[in-house]
Design an enzyme around this catalytic site. Structure first.
Site, PDB file in Angstrom:
ATOM      1  N   HIS A  37      31.036 -11.745 -24.829  1.00  0.00           N
ATOM      2  CA  HIS A  37      29.974 -12.553 -25.273  1.00  0.00           C
ATOM      3  C   HIS A  37      30.342 -13.601 -26.370  1.00  0.00           C
ATOM      4  O   HIS A  37      29.757 -14.681 -26.334  1.00  0.00           O
ATOM      5  CB  HIS A  37      28.903 -11.477 -25.915  1.00  0.00           C
ATOM      6  N   GLN A  61      14.596  -5.338 -15.569  1.00  0.00           N
ATOM      7  CA  GLN A  61      15.790  -5.612 -14.895  1.00  0.00           C
ATOM      8  C   GLN A  61      16.542  -4.214 -14.216  1.00  0.00           C
ATOM      9  O   GLN A  61      17.578  -4.345 -13.711  1.00  0.00           O
ATOM     10  CB  GLN A  61      16.840  -6.662 -15.030  1.00  0.00           C
ATOM     11  N   GLY A 151      28.626 -15.403 -18.409  1.00  0.00           N
ATOM     12  CA  GLY A 151      29.659 -14.982 -18.060  1.00  0.00           C
ATOM     13  C   GLY A 151      30.048 -14.765 -16.516  1.00  0.00           C
ATOM     14  O   GLY A 151      28.981 -14.280 -15.985  1.00  0.00           O
ATOM     15  N   GLU A 152      31.151 -15.139 -15.743  1.00  0.00           N
ATOM     16  CA  GLU A 152      31.302 -15.097 -14.748  1.00  0.00           C
ATOM     17  C   GLU A 152      31.602 -13.630 -14.075  1.00  0.00           C
ATOM     18  O   GLU A 152      31.689 -13.378 -12.846  1.00  0.00           O
ATOM     19  CB  GLU A 152      32.732 -15.867 -14.191  1.00  0.00           C
ATOM     20  N   LEU A 188      35.829  -7.246 -19.476  1.00  0.00           N
ATOM     21  CA  LEU A 188      34.971  -6.713 -20.837  1.00  0.00           C
ATOM     22  C   LEU A 188      33.431  -6.459 -20.273  1.00  0.00           C
ATOM     23  O   LEU A 188      32.988  -7.352 -19.668  1.00  0.00           O
ATOM     24  CB  LEU A 188      34.969  -7.490 -22.031  1.00  0.00           C
TER      25      LEU A 188
HETATM   26  O1  PAF Z   1      23.729 -10.634 -18.150  1.00  0.00           O
HETATM   27  C1  PAF Z   1      23.027 -10.013 -18.998  1.00  0.00           C
HETATM   28  O2  PAF Z   1      23.342  -9.355 -20.092  1.00  0.00           O
HETATM   29  C2  PAF Z   1      21.346  -9.958 -18.713  1.00  0.00           C
HETATM   30  O3  PAF Z   1      21.147  -9.743 -17.216  1.00  0.00           O
HETATM   31  C3  PAF Z   1      20.710 -11.149 -19.140  1.00  0.00           C
HETATM   32  C4  PAF Z   1      21.185 -12.645 -18.590  1.00  0.00           C
HETATM   33  C5  PAF Z   1      20.915 -11.228 -20.794  1.00  0.00           C
HETATM   34  C6  PAF Z   1      19.184 -10.892 -18.841  1.00  0.00           C
HETATM   35  O4  PAF Z   1      18.744  -9.901 -19.613  1.00  0.00           O
END
Ligand code: PAF
Length: 287
Positions: A37, A61, A151-152, A188
C-alpha cells in the site's frame, strides 16, 4: 495529514483543493496497511499535488461473513504509516457513513463490469466485484481524483475497475503498480497477518512455483503448465488451490495455447489453512 471521517468533510476538503487547481491522486485501501500500500501512496505523492488515501473495509464486497469479521484492522497504525508516507488526507468513514440506507439498498444498482468480472474471483465470490464497483465508483466521484493507484496483486480487480469507469463514464486515470513482495517472494497482503508461523513459512512456495512454471511453460503446453502448478501446490501441507487460470491479460478469458495471445497471465488463489492468498505471474508479455 487531514483525518476525514465524514462525506461532508471530504467534499469540503476536495472543493478547496480543486479551487486551488491541484492534482489529486487517490489510493483506495481497506487498511491493515503494508509496504505494498505504501508503495502506491509514495507513487501518488511523487505524481500529484495531493494524495488522498481511503481506509474502509467495504462490507458489500465480502460474500463470506467470517472473512469480513476476521479481516485485519489497525486504524492507529494505518494513520501513522500514512502520515509518514506523505499522504495529504486519509478518509476513514464508518459503514453507516458510506451506506446510510443500508448495504442491501446499495446492492440495487448493477454495474456493467464486462466478462472480466465473471471469471475467477467473480465466479468464486459472487457479488464481490459489484461491491468493489460500488465503493470505488463512490470514492472516485467524491474525491474527484485525477488518477487512482491499484496494486497488480489484484490483477482482475484492475481490469474490472477499468471496465467500470468506461461503463459509468468516470473520467479518471488508473495506474497499475507492481506487486510488492517480501524478501522470500510472498506477495504482500493484509491477510498475511492471519497466517500461523508454519503457514507463513510455507507461503513463499506459491510464488516460487509460479516462477518455476514460467521456465516450464517454455517447453510445455498451457494444460501441462496448469497441472504443474496445481499439483505442486496441492502437495504442500495445508495448501489447496482454489483456482489457477491461465488467461489473456486483457480479456481475462482462458487461453488454451501460448500462441493465442501476446499477453498471458497466470492468476492463482490458494488456501493456506483458512487464509485465502492470491498472486499472479506473466507468462508472456508484449512490449
Ligand atoms: O483492493 C482493495 O483493497 C479493495 O478491493 C478496494 C479497491 C480498496 C475497494 O474496497
Amino acid at each position: 495529514m487531514e483525518i476525514i471521517r465524514t462525506t461532508v468533510q471530504l467534499v469540503e476538503y476536495i472543493s478547496k483543493v480543486k479551487e486551488r487547481g491541484l492534482r489529486i491522486g487517490l489510493v483506495p485501501t481497506m487498511g491493515a496497511l503494508h509496504d505494498g500500500h505504501l508503495s502506491l501512496v509514495e507513487r501518488s505523492v511523487a505524481d500529484n499535488d495531493i494524495t488522498v488515501v481511503s481506509v474502509f473495509v467495504n462490507p458489500t464486497q465480502f460474500n463470506n461473513p467470517a472473512d469480513l469479521a476476521t479481516y485485519p484492522r489497525d486504524e492507529q497504525r494505518d494513520i501513522t504509516l500514512l502520515a509518514g508516507a506523505g499522504a495529504s488526507a486519509v478518509y476513514l468513514p464508518t459503514v453507516e457513513e458510506v451506506y446510510p440506507e443500508g448495504t442491501s439498498a446499495a446492492a440495487g444498482y448493477k454495474y456493467d463490469l464486462g466478462t472480466a468480472a465473471e471469471v475467477m474471483e467473480g465466479k468464486m465470490r459472487p457479488g464481490h466485484f459489484q461491491g468493489v464497483a460500488q465503493i470505488v465508483s463512490r470514492l472516485f466521484r467524491l474525491t474527484r481524483a485525477d488518477v487512482a493507484y491499484f496494486g497488480e496483486k489484484d490483477f482482475q480487480q484492475i481490469a474490472v475497475i477499468r471496465n467500470m469507469i468506461a461503463s459509468e463514464g468516470i473520467d479518471i486515470r488508473i495506474v497499475a503498480c507492481p506487486i510488492k513482495r517480501a524478501d522470500d517472494g510472498l506477495a504482500l497482503s493484509s491477510r498475511n497477518a492471519l497466517l500461523t508461523d508454519d503457514q507463513r513459512r510455507r507461503a513463499p512456495i506459491i510464488y516460487r512455483t509460479l516462477q518455476s512454471s514460467v521456465e516450464y511453460s517454455m517447453t510445455h503446453s498451457v494444460r501441462e503448465t496448469h497441472h504443474y502448478v496445481v499439483s505442486r501446490l496441492n502437495d504442500v501441507e495445508e495448501m489447496e488451490v482454489e483456482y489457477f487460470e491461465i488467461v489473456d491479460g486483457r480479456t481475462l478469458l482462458p487461453v488454451d495455447d501460448w500462441r493465442e495471445s501476446r499477453w498471458i497471465v497466470g492468476c492463482i488463489t490458494v488456501y493456506n489453512g483458512k487464509v485465502r492468498l492470491i498472486d499472479n505471474i506473466a507468462y508472456r508479455k508484449e512490449n
